[in-house]
Write an enzyme that holds these catalytic residues in place. Structure first.
Site, PDB file in Angstrom:
ATOM      1  CG  HIS A  81      11.673 -20.756   7.460  1.00  0.00           C
ATOM      2  ND1 HIS A  81      10.846 -20.343   8.467  1.00  0.00           N
ATOM      3  CD2 HIS A  81      12.913 -20.763   7.986  1.00  0.00           C
ATOM      4  CE1 HIS A  81      11.563 -20.104   9.552  1.00  0.00           C
ATOM      5  NE2 HIS A  81      12.823 -20.354   9.297  1.00  0.00           N
ATOM      6  CG  HIS A  96       9.221 -23.706  12.388  1.00  0.00           C
ATOM      7  ND1 HIS A  96       8.812 -23.545  11.093  1.00  0.00           N
ATOM      8  CD2 HIS A  96       9.394 -22.449  12.867  1.00  0.00           C
ATOM      9  CE1 HIS A  96       8.757 -22.248  10.798  1.00  0.00           C
ATOM     10  NE2 HIS A  96       9.103 -21.574  11.869  1.00  0.00           N
ATOM     11  CG  ASP A 105       6.632 -17.828  16.482  1.00  0.00           C
ATOM     12  OD1 ASP A 105       6.229 -17.419  15.383  1.00  0.00           O
ATOM     13  OD2 ASP A 105       7.814 -17.694  16.864  1.00  0.00           O
ATOM     14  CE  LYS A 156       5.248 -19.740  12.011  1.00  0.00           C
ATOM     15  NZ  LYS A 156       6.241 -18.792  12.510  1.00  0.00           N
ATOM     16  NE  ARG A 204      -2.752  -1.253   3.116  1.00  0.00           N
ATOM     17  CZ  ARG A 204      -3.536  -1.642   4.105  1.00  0.00           C
ATOM     18  NH1 ARG A 204      -4.829  -1.472   4.038  1.00  0.00           N
ATOM     19  NH2 ARG A 204      -3.019  -2.180   5.186  1.00  0.00           N
TER      20      ARG A 204
HETATM   21  C1  BG6 Z   1       9.773 -18.089  12.475  1.00  0.00           C
HETATM   22  C2  BG6 Z   1       9.243 -17.648  13.800  1.00  0.00           C
HETATM   23  O1  BG6 Z   1       8.823 -18.868  11.797  1.00  0.00           O
HETATM   24  O2  BG6 Z   1      10.950 -18.863  12.664  1.00  0.00           O
HETATM   25  C3  BG6 Z   1      10.292 -16.849  14.549  1.00  0.00           C
HETATM   26  O3  BG6 Z   1       8.088 -16.849  13.609  1.00  0.00           O
HETATM   27  C4  BG6 Z   1      11.568 -17.633  14.657  1.00  0.00           C
HETATM   28  O4  BG6 Z   1       9.831 -16.472  15.844  1.00  0.00           O
HETATM   29  C5  BG6 Z   1      12.012 -18.151  13.294  1.00  0.00           C
HETATM   30  O5  BG6 Z   1      12.570 -16.784  15.193  1.00  0.00           O
HETATM   31  C6  BG6 Z   1      13.175 -19.094  13.423  1.00  0.00           C
HETATM   32  O6  BG6 Z   1      13.690 -19.395  12.152  1.00  0.00           O
HETATM   33  P1  BG6 Z   1      15.217 -19.792  11.948  1.00  0.00           P
HETATM   34  O7  BG6 Z   1      15.307 -20.140  10.514  1.00  0.00           O
HETATM   35  O8  BG6 Z   1      16.030 -18.589  12.324  1.00  0.00           O
HETATM   36  O9  BG6 Z   1      15.480 -20.943  12.862  1.00  0.00           O
END
Ligand code: BG6
Length: 489
Positions: free
Chosen positions: A179, A241, A236, A149, A50
């Site tokens: 991810h 994950h 989260d 997510k 935006r």
């Molecule tokens: C994210 C979370 O999905 O993953 C974050 O929202 C977290 O809170 C992050 O810090 C961790 O990702 P990575 O790749 O740094 O382990």
């Protein structure tokens, strides 16, 4: 040798193009793959947001983002070549009456090429954006929609999103990103399990004593406190994950590495995950918040001080659970994750049972252990018992066969988003999450949240930056005569 196989030309539209995810992950990932020669010349990367911004301003924004994420500074000539791919459109993408024509003009709709819509925005507007895309005639066979997510904040909201998005895009065009699935060591879990014949015969309750999954972070919530406080460690990190890691470790061998074959097996694990009920919640889970502490000998505030108001949101969670199926019956799985812990490290520990007879004396006897270092110091260690050479009696040591990524592979270590974005272009759904997985994960998490509520689960505390979590997390294992695998310095 790692080599980049070019993908076909594509158009990608990043909704939330000037946001944090776009800046930290998406633009740098696209830049890196372009620099590696994987992205063809006529590809378009279109930021939508935006905020009012010209193409040049967006290019400058992207330059700073990519430069920051690149080890050596980016040379201007190189950037000038990359920036030709970049475009920016300022519009409210939730509004079907916005200027969709301007966006359509940039997309090569006549060509048969993938058109990717990446929703790097709050999940609250996923459905309105999809509806607007549908009305603009942009949801067709070549379109792919990528959802970040969190998909919702509970089962009901996740269902509403899945239904809303599903009304516009068919399931095979929906790429739900976690991810962690793009991390090299996580992709390696399947290879480790299914390309080695060594493990499968032992991968079950008869040989394995228990499993630990740790995702520890050193950073606090920082400027994400607004989002995080409405979420907490369980929503989260565990809902997505950690449960994904658990599924990859515990699923049955899929029939193939085809996306659906894998996803079917993961769903079965989620469905067999034992619900946490109120009567066992305080005995099998620990939730906690970080209090004041220190990082590099400097005092750092606690979560509440950072937030500026009281809160019952957990920044740490530890859970003992089970996968109630034939293979895993009665094998405990211990999960933990938290922010502001002593060290950043994510790992999976598969602890094997002791030998049936202790021939060498119990003092020296340890059981085999497979430690998968997800990050940092990526690699796999298989601990074996070895006779220590030299006189002085028969002494046994537990030492690892150490397969370190750093020592064995001299490639640039790609960020998880690079692989995932290229998989969207290729139409490969293997590393993405199917609707049922998201909903099964939320269903389990919702049950746990309700159990905490009913059991009035206490909020424990741990000093920021100095520990592996609250003492109660150690006690969770101690009461089973076990302990968390010690993080090396
Ligand atoms: C994210 C979370 O999905 O993953 C974050 O929202 C977290 O809170 C992050 O810090 C961790 O990702 P990575 O790749 O740094 O382990």
């Amino acid at each position: 040798m790692a080599k980049f196989i070019p993908v076909e030309a594509f158009d990608i539209v990043i909704f939330g193009g000037t946001g944090d995810l776009s800046k930290r992950k998406l633009l740098p990932a696209l830049y890196h793959r372009w620099a590696d020669g994987q992205i063809p010349e006529s590809t378009n990367i279109i930021g939508v947001s935006r905020s009012a911004m010209s193409d040049d301003e967006f290019s400058e924004f992207a330059f700073e983002a990519c430069d920051e994420a690149t080890e050596d500074s980016i040379k201007r000539e190189e950037w000038d070549a990359f920036r030709k791919h970049l475009h920016f459109i300022s519009m409210d993408a939730t509004d079907p009456k916005a200027d969709w024509k301007a966006l359509k003009k940039l997309l090569n709709r006549k060509e048969d090429r993938p058109c990717i819509f990446y929703l790097a925005v709050t999940p609250k507007i996923y459905v309105p954006i999809c509806n607007a895309l549908g009305q603009a005639g942009l949801a067709d066979n070549d379109s792919r929609i990528v959802l970040e997510k969190p998909i919702g904040t509970d089962l009901a909201s996740a269902r509403a999103i899945n239904e809303g998005v599903g009304a516009v895009f068919p399931e095979e065009c929906i790429y739900r990103i976690d991810h962690y699935l793009g991390k090299e060591t996580v992709q390696n879990l399947m290879v480790l399990r299914f390309a080695n014949s060594l493990f499968e015969p032992m991968w079950n309750r008869t040989a394995i004593d228990h499993i630990q999954i740790t995702v520890a972070e050193h950073y606090g919530v920082g400027d994400r406190a607004g989002y995080y406080d409405g979420s907490g460690a369980l929503r989260d990190m565990v809902q997505n994950h950690i449960l994904q890691l658990l599924c990859l470790i515990m699923m049955e061998p899929p029939n193939s590495i085809d996306g659906d074959a894998i996803r079917v097996e993961k769903i079965k694990v989620m469905q067999a995950l034992r619900p946490v009920t109120a009567d066992v919640a305080n005995e099998t889970t620990v939730r906690a918040q970080y209090a004041e502490g220190a990082v590099n000998s400097k005092a750092v505030p606690g979560y509440i001080e950072e937030l500026g108001h009281d809160s019952q949101t957990e920044t740490f969670v530890a859970i003992k659970t089970f996968v109630d199926n034939w293979r895993w019956a009665r094998v405990p799985i211990y999960l933990r994750t938290g922010k502001r812990l002593r060290k950043r490290h994510s790992e999976i520990v598969v602890q094997f049972r002791p030998t049936p007879v202790d021939m060498f004396g119990s003092e020296s006897a340890q059981s085999n252990r497979l430690v998968i270092n997800v990050q940092p110091d990526e690699g796999v260690k298989l601990f074996l018992q070895i006779k220590e050479p030299g006189p002085g009696g028969l002494r046994i040591r537990s030492l690892p066969l150490n397969l370190s990524y750093g020592d064995n592979f001299l490639v640039r270590y790609p960020d998880a988003y690079e692989r995932l974005l290229m998989d969207v272009v290729r139409g490969n759904l293997s590393l993405f999450i199917r609707r049922e997985e998201v909903e099964a994960a939320w269903s389990w998490v919702d049950g746990l949240l309700a159990a905490w509520d009913q059991a009035d689960a206490p909020m424990r505390s741990y000093p920021a930056g100095l520990s592996e979590g609250p003492i109660e997390s150690q006690m969770l294992l101690k009461s089973d005569n076990r302990e968390w695998w010690k993080v090396s310095e």
